[in-house]
Every structure is written in C-alpha cells, then in structure tokens.
Scaffold this motif. Structure first.
Motif, PDB file in Angstrom:
ATOM      1  N   ALA A 165       2.030  14.376  -1.899  1.00  0.00           N
ATOM      2  CA  ALA A 165       1.049  14.009  -2.917  1.00  0.00           C
ATOM      3  C   ALA A 165       1.664  14.048  -4.306  1.00  0.00           C
ATOM      4  N   GLN A 166       2.450  15.098  -4.598  1.00  0.00           N
ATOM      5  CA  GLN A 166       3.084  15.202  -5.905  1.00  0.00           C
ATOM      6  C   GLN A 166       4.063  14.064  -6.132  1.00  0.00           C
ATOM      7  N   GLU A 167       4.851  13.740  -5.110  1.00  0.00           N
ATOM      8  CA  GLU A 167       5.822  12.653  -5.250  1.00  0.00           C
ATOM      9  C   GLU A 167       5.117  11.327  -5.437  1.00  0.00           C
ATOM     10  N   GLN A 168       4.005  11.114  -4.724  1.00  0.00           N
ATOM     11  CA  GLN A 168       3.257   9.867  -4.873  1.00  0.00           C
ATOM     12  C   GLN A 168       2.707   9.737  -6.283  1.00  0.00           C
ATOM     13  N   GLN A 169       2.204  10.808  -6.848  1.00  0.00           N
ATOM     14  CA  GLN A 169       1.669  10.737  -8.201  1.00  0.00           C
ATOM     15  C   GLN A 169       2.768  10.419  -9.203  1.00  0.00           C
ATOM     16  N   GLN A 170       3.963  10.959  -9.000  1.00  0.00           N
ATOM     17  CA  GLN A 170       5.078  10.659  -9.891  1.00  0.00           C
ATOM     18  C   GLN A 170       5.476   9.207  -9.793  1.00  0.00           C
ATOM     19  N   ARG A 171       5.472   8.644  -8.568  1.00  0.00           N
ATOM     20  CA  ARG A 171       5.836   7.243  -8.390  1.00  0.00           C
ATOM     21  C   ARG A 171       4.768   6.310  -8.951  1.00  0.00           C
ATOM     22  N   ALA A 172       3.522   6.734  -8.881  1.00  0.00           N
ATOM     23  CA  ALA A 172       2.436   5.874  -9.334  1.00  0.00           C
ATOM     24  C   ALA A 172       2.422   5.732 -10.844  1.00  0.00           C
ATOM     25  N   GLY A 173       2.803   6.764 -11.576  1.00  0.00           N
ATOM     26  CA  GLY A 173       2.798   6.696 -13.033  1.00  0.00           C
ATOM     27  C   GLY A 173       4.182   6.889 -13.577  1.00  0.00           C
ATOM     28  N   ALA A 174       4.763   5.855 -14.175  1.00  0.00           N
ATOM     29  CA  ALA A 174       6.146   5.912 -14.615  1.00  0.00           C
ATOM     30  C   ALA A 174       6.304   6.698 -15.902  1.00  0.00           C
ATOM     31  N   SER A 175       5.313   6.642 -16.799  1.00  0.00           N
ATOM     32  CA  SER A 175       5.436   7.320 -18.074  1.00  0.00           C
ATOM     33  C   SER A 175       4.062   7.485 -18.684  1.00  0.00           C
ATOM     34  N   ALA A 176       4.001   8.196 -19.822  1.00  0.00           N
ATOM     35  CA  ALA A 176       2.719   8.407 -20.481  1.00  0.00           C
ATOM     36  C   ALA A 176       2.119   7.090 -20.936  1.00  0.00           C
ATOM     37  N   SER A 177       2.973   6.117 -21.305  1.00  0.00           N
ATOM     38  CA  SER A 177       2.480   4.825 -21.758  1.00  0.00           C
ATOM     39  C   SER A 177       2.152   3.906 -20.593  1.00  0.00           C
ATOM     40  N   SER A 178       2.509   4.320 -19.391  1.00  0.00           N
ATOM     41  CA  SER A 178       2.211   3.528 -18.201  1.00  0.00           C
ATOM     42  C   SER A 178       1.461   4.419 -17.223  1.00  0.00           C
ATOM     43  N   PRO A 179       0.118   4.509 -17.355  1.00  0.00           N
ATOM     44  CA  PRO A 179      -0.657   5.461 -16.550  1.00  0.00           C
ATOM     45  C   PRO A 179      -0.600   5.118 -15.077  1.00  0.00           C
ATOM     46  N   PRO A 180      -0.940   6.074 -14.212  1.00  0.00           N
ATOM     47  CA  PRO A 180      -0.903   5.820 -12.767  1.00  0.00           C
ATOM     48  C   PRO A 180      -1.762   4.626 -12.391  1.00  0.00           C
ATOM     49  N   ARG A 181      -1.236   3.804 -11.497  1.00  0.00           N
ATOM     50  CA  ARG A 181      -1.968   2.630 -11.048  1.00  0.00           C
ATOM     51  C   ARG A 181      -2.633   2.868  -9.706  1.00  0.00           C
ATOM     52  N   ILE A 182      -2.280   3.954  -9.048  1.00  0.00           N
ATOM     53  CA  ILE A 182      -2.959   4.294  -7.805  1.00  0.00           C
ATOM     54  C   ILE A 182      -3.447   5.733  -7.876  1.00  0.00           C
ATOM     55  N   ARG A 183      -4.470   6.017  -7.110  1.00  0.00           N
ATOM     56  CA  ARG A 183      -5.057   7.342  -7.065  1.00  0.00           C
ATOM     57  C   ARG A 183      -5.008   7.844  -5.631  1.00  0.00           C
ATOM     58  N   ILE A 184      -4.449   9.019  -5.429  1.00  0.00           N
ATOM     59  CA  ILE A 184      -4.334   9.595  -4.094  1.00  0.00           C
ATOM     60  C   ILE A 184      -5.694  10.134  -3.662  1.00  0.00           C
ATOM     61  N   LEU A 185      -6.200   9.650  -2.535  1.00  0.00           N
ATOM     62  CA  LEU A 185      -7.467  10.113  -1.987  1.00  0.00           C
ATOM     63  C   LEU A 185      -7.277  11.204  -0.937  1.00  0.00           C
ATOM     64  N   ASP A 186      -6.194  11.105  -0.186  1.00  0.00           N
ATOM     65  CA  ASP A 186      -5.958  12.086   0.879  1.00  0.00           C
ATOM     66  C   ASP A 186      -4.479  12.081   1.213  1.00  0.00           C
ATOM     67  N   SER A 187      -3.941  13.238   1.444  1.00  0.00           N
ATOM     68  CA  SER A 187      -2.544  13.360   1.857  1.00  0.00           C
ATOM     69  C   SER A 187      -2.504  14.331   3.029  1.00  0.00           C
ATOM     70  N   ALA A 188      -2.205  13.795   4.214  1.00  0.00           N
ATOM     71  CA  ALA A 188      -2.310  14.591   5.432  1.00  0.00           C
ATOM     72  C   ALA A 188      -1.020  14.531   6.232  1.00  0.00           C
ATOM     73  N   VAL A 189      -0.886  15.453   7.159  1.00  0.00           N
ATOM     74  CA  VAL A 189       0.177  15.434   8.155  1.00  0.00           C
ATOM     75  C   VAL A 189      -0.470  15.133   9.502  1.00  0.00           C
ATOM     76  N   VAL A 190      -0.123  13.988  10.071  1.00  0.00           N
ATOM     77  CA  VAL A 190      -0.715  13.574  11.346  1.00  0.00           C
ATOM     78  C   VAL A 190       0.210  14.003  12.471  1.00  0.00           C
ATOM     79  N   ARG A 191      -0.284  14.890  13.296  1.00  0.00           N
ATOM     80  CA  ARG A 191       0.515  15.415  14.403  1.00  0.00           C
ATOM     81  C   ARG A 191       0.225  14.637  15.684  1.00  0.00           C
ATOM     82  N   PRO A 192       1.147  14.661  16.623  1.00  0.00           N
ATOM     83  CA  PRO A 192       0.912  13.957  17.892  1.00  0.00           C
ATOM     84  C   PRO A 192      -0.349  14.469  18.568  1.00  0.00           C
TER      85      PRO A 192
END
Length: 490
Positions: free
Chosen positions: A6-33
């Motif tokens: 989730a933290q890495e996704q938020q960093q990738r979504a927003g490049a800088s303060a002048s370029s706000p995040p373009r995506i919003r994380i709704l859920d970050s899960a670990v899907v097990r078999p």
C-alpha cells in the motif's frame, strides 16, 4: 507485506507535491491459496532455479496491463469480490507463485523459489481519484487506444513487486466513472516465462467464469528436476543479483519522463503482403526464400521500420567506430520456446522458464532499406536466427548465450522483443468480457517491443512500441509509409 504494498502504491501514484496522487488505494490484501480438498494449504516447497531461470534473475519484472470495459449496470463490488475469490483458487494450483525468490540456505549463488503455507499474492484494489484524474484521457476510451499515451499515466495501474523476493503481484483499478477496470499483473521473469505466467492468468480467468461448459486449463507441471543441466550452464549464466534498497526491494530501470507507449497493428492482409514481398524479392535474387511465418514477417517488418526511424547516419558512424570500421550492423533479440526441443521434451504446461535467445545480426543499411529489399534482409535474418537457436540446443553454443548478448548490446545495441501471439491475451475473460486492450508496460523500461495477436482482425498482429515523443513520431511515419507501400504494390 500488505502494508508495504500500500505504501509503495501511494508513492507510485503521486510523483510530487505538485502532482497529486491519481489513484486511491481502496484495499491492499494478501490472497493465499484456497485450501486443498483435504482442508490444508499446499505443501511447503523449494524449487531450485534452473539455468533457464537464473538467466532472468537480474531482468526487470514483466508488467502487463489488461483494460476492460464495464457495463453501465455492472455490479462492481461483486466483480471485485469474485476476482479475489477466484484468484485464491488459481493460486492454489500455481502455489509456487505465492512464494518468493531467495538464496538457498547455506549457498552463495544458488537461488530457489520458496513457498511455505501462509504465503500469498499481493492483490490491490484501487480507483482513479475523480478530483485528480486527468480527464477524458484517463477513462477506458482514452487508455484503451492504440494512439501514443504517456507511460506516466499508465504506470500507476500496474503494481510493484513487494519487497522480500515476491514474484507476483496484481492490482484492479476502477477507472473514472466506473466504466472500466484496469487489471495490472507484475511477474518476476525468474519464476516463469510468458507461457507460464499467461497459463496462470487463463487459469484465473476460468475460475472467475466457472462455466460448466468451459474446459479448465491443464494444471501446471511443477517439477524443476525435469530440466537437467549436464553442461553446468547454471554457473555460466549466474550473474550478480540486481541492487536492492534498504528494505530489500530490487532496483531496476525507470522509464524516462517523456516516454510514450503506442500500439501498431498489421492486419492479416498486411502480414501476407510482407510474406509475398519477401518471396518475390527472393525470386528476383535467384535464392531460396526464408521460412516466413506470420511472426517472422511481423518481426522483420517492425525491425526494418524501427531502424529507419532512428538517426541512421549517427548510429552507423557510432557502430562502425566500435567495430573497427566494419559495415555497421543491427541486432534484434527475441525469445524462442524450447520445451519441445529438450531431451526429454518438457510438457507444454511446465511452470518455469524454458526460452532461449534468438539473436539476429545483419547489416543495418540492408535491414533499414525501404521496400522489398529491407523486408527480405530483415525476415531472412529473423528466420536464420530461429534456425540457429533451435539447432543450438544441447550444444556448446548455449555456453555463450549470456556473453554474446552482453557483447552485442555493448558494441552495437539491440532491439528486443517481449510477448507472443501464442499467449492469447485477448481471450482473457475475467467474467465481464474480453479485454479492450492489453499492453506490456514494462517495455518502457527495457526498450523492447511487445508482440501479441491483433484484437482488431483474426490473423493479424499488434506491436507495442515505447519511445520518446520525437522517436514515436518518426516510427509512426515509417510504419504508415511501409503499410501504404505494401498496399500500393498489391
């Protein structure tokens, strides 16, 4: 691991303060078999990397993006829930992909794909933030187009691999207006090749649909002992692992800020015109024509256009200086599947890597020539490289694969190829229709071109190309001119 994703996704979504995040994380899960019929998780396993696997340890992960159109009345919560449930079922069958790459304990250069019960795959659900989306260009129509798009607009739609050696991550992103869904898939190439990763995706798709009349894909063969290494190629191919950050994340190339990604399509008739032009030129020269399959014709056509779009004068002068005044050469590198050529042959559904390099070398000015002459030279070189790659399996020529690629790349450069029309990426129905568009986003980092079957016409081919804006303009012109010239000759 979910928090790290989730933290890495938020960093990738927003490049800088002048370029706000373009995506919003709704859920970050670990899907097990999902549990086996016995009620237990798949067993712990350690799959040693083979010489085919270790070849890819330091290569950037493959990032695919599937763009789907949603019906106006689509039940989005049900779709997302079904994707997650069916993913658990697919991961049960492909459970090694829920594991991680690591050094085999007690060794210094032996790597393995290690899974233990409790491991899972990162699955992120996100949506474009309506307040910061870039407008109409960021909806399903703007993204699922062949026209050039900024890679920076697409990159947040594919997930990073979590730190710690994970080999698979997935992300479902709702597009503006919830009219579309982007499904991003990131796979570490050392875990499996394109045949294996798309086999997993087709298994996931079958689980989402769960139709009684739909045949299930065959189960993967998970047995690395099937691939012997009598020549000791593992040690030949094993090179230093990529650099890592403080938290263990692998460091790979990043796409330039001005990079674009576009798709170019050859219809079935366009491909046939290339084949006809090559055959006619061979007859004119009084030589036997090369074996010109649809893939050979497509690669030869794109390679010739690509070279013509570059600054040939500068490139040829640089190449000639590096090679001591020899005629400048050009190189195309593409993968060849060797499952059927191994002794004994590997099953088609073997989960792992079993591809080797086909290296085309030809005089640049001949390949870049417009018309039938350039097509004959490029297609003949591609066909010859396939023959060389096939005949070299099990011989000493395999020992030189890595050194030869590195030597050519450092001396004259090369254009590489990702994907294959055999993977049937446009058949990947996740329960709400076929994809509108499929891209291999990682070609923006590797400089490769991506090949797939055409979604526009049966028997056609489409090629994904990533270049800066000026290079894209030149390639577009060369491609369009070559298509028009073929049509005028027919």
């Amino acid at each position: 691991m979910a928090m790290a994703v989730a933290q890495e996704q938020q960093q990738r979504a927003g490049a800088s303060a002048s370029s706000p995040p373009r995506i919003r994380i709704l859920d970050s899960a670990v899907v097990r078999p999902s549990p086996l019929p016995s009620g237990s998780a798949p067993p712990e396993c350690s799959l040693p990397l083979t010489f085919f696997d270790i070849f890819w340890l330091s290569v950037p992960p493959v990032e695919r993006l599937f763009l789907y159109r949603l019906a106006p009345d689509a039940d989005v919560p049900a779709i997302l829930s079904n994707l997650k449930t069916s993913l658990s079922q697919a991961v049960r069958v492909f459970y090694p992909l829920a594991g991680r790459l690591r050094l085999t304990p007690g060794t210094s250069n032996r790597y393995e794909l290690y899974y233990r019960p409790g491991d899972g795959v990162a699955f992120t659900v996100a949506e474009y933030d309506a307040a910061t989306a870039g407008g109409v260009d960021d909806d399903i129509d703007g993204l699922a187009t062949d026209d050039p798009r900024e890679v920076a607009r697409i990159a947040p739609l594919v997930p990073p691999l979590p730190a710690g050696g994970a080999v698979l991550a997935l992300q479902a992103t709702l597009l503006p207006g919830r009219r579309g869904l982007a499904v991003g898939v990131t796979v570490h190439h050392a875990a499996c090749d394109g045949s294996g990763s798309t086999h997993f995706l087709h298994t996931w798709a079958a689980a989402t649909c769960a139709r009684a009349d739909a045949p299930s894909p065959p189960r993967p063969v998970i047995d690395r002992s099937l691939l012997a290494d009598p020549r000791g190629l593992y040690d030949v191919f094993c090179r230093p692992a990529p650099a890592t950050t403080a938290d263990g994340e692998m460091v790979f190339f990043k796409a330039p800020a001005d990079q674009l990604l576009a798709t170019f399509t050859l219809s079935k008739d366009d491909v046939q015109r290339v084949k006809d032009a090559v055959a006619a030129e061979a007859a004119r020269r009084g030589v036997a024509p090369p074996r010109c399959t649809s893939l050979v014709a497509t690669l030869g056509f794109v390679w010739s256009c690509y070279l013509r779009a570059k600054d040939d004068t500068k490139a040829m002068a640089t190449s000639a200086a590096r090679t001591g005044g020899d005629r400048a050469r050009a190189c195309l590198l593409f993968p060849v599947d060797h499952r059927s050529r191994m002794k004994p042959p590997l099953p088609d559904n073997y989960l792992g890597n079993c591809i080797g390099p086909a290296l085309c070398l030809a005089p640049r000015e001949e390949v870049a020539a417009a018309g039938a002459g350039g097509l004959f030279s490029s297609c003949a070189a591609v066909a010859a490289a396939i023959n060389e790659a096939a005949s070299g399996i099990g011989t000493s020529s395999m020992d030189a694969w890595g050194d030869r690629i590195i030597g050519v790349a450092s001396s004259i450069g090369m254009l590489s190829v990702a994907g294959s029309p055999r993977f049937r990426v446009y058949d990947l129905d996740l329960g709400f229709g076929r994809p509108e568009k499929v891209d291999i986003v990682s070609v923006a980092k590797t400089g490769a071109v991506a090949v797939a079957e055409s979604r526009h016409s049966a028997g056609g081919m489409e090629v994904g190309v990533s270049l800066p804006r000026d290079g894209m303009d030149r390639f577009h012109k060369c491609f369009a001119d070559a298509i028009a010239a073929g049509q005028n000759q027919s």
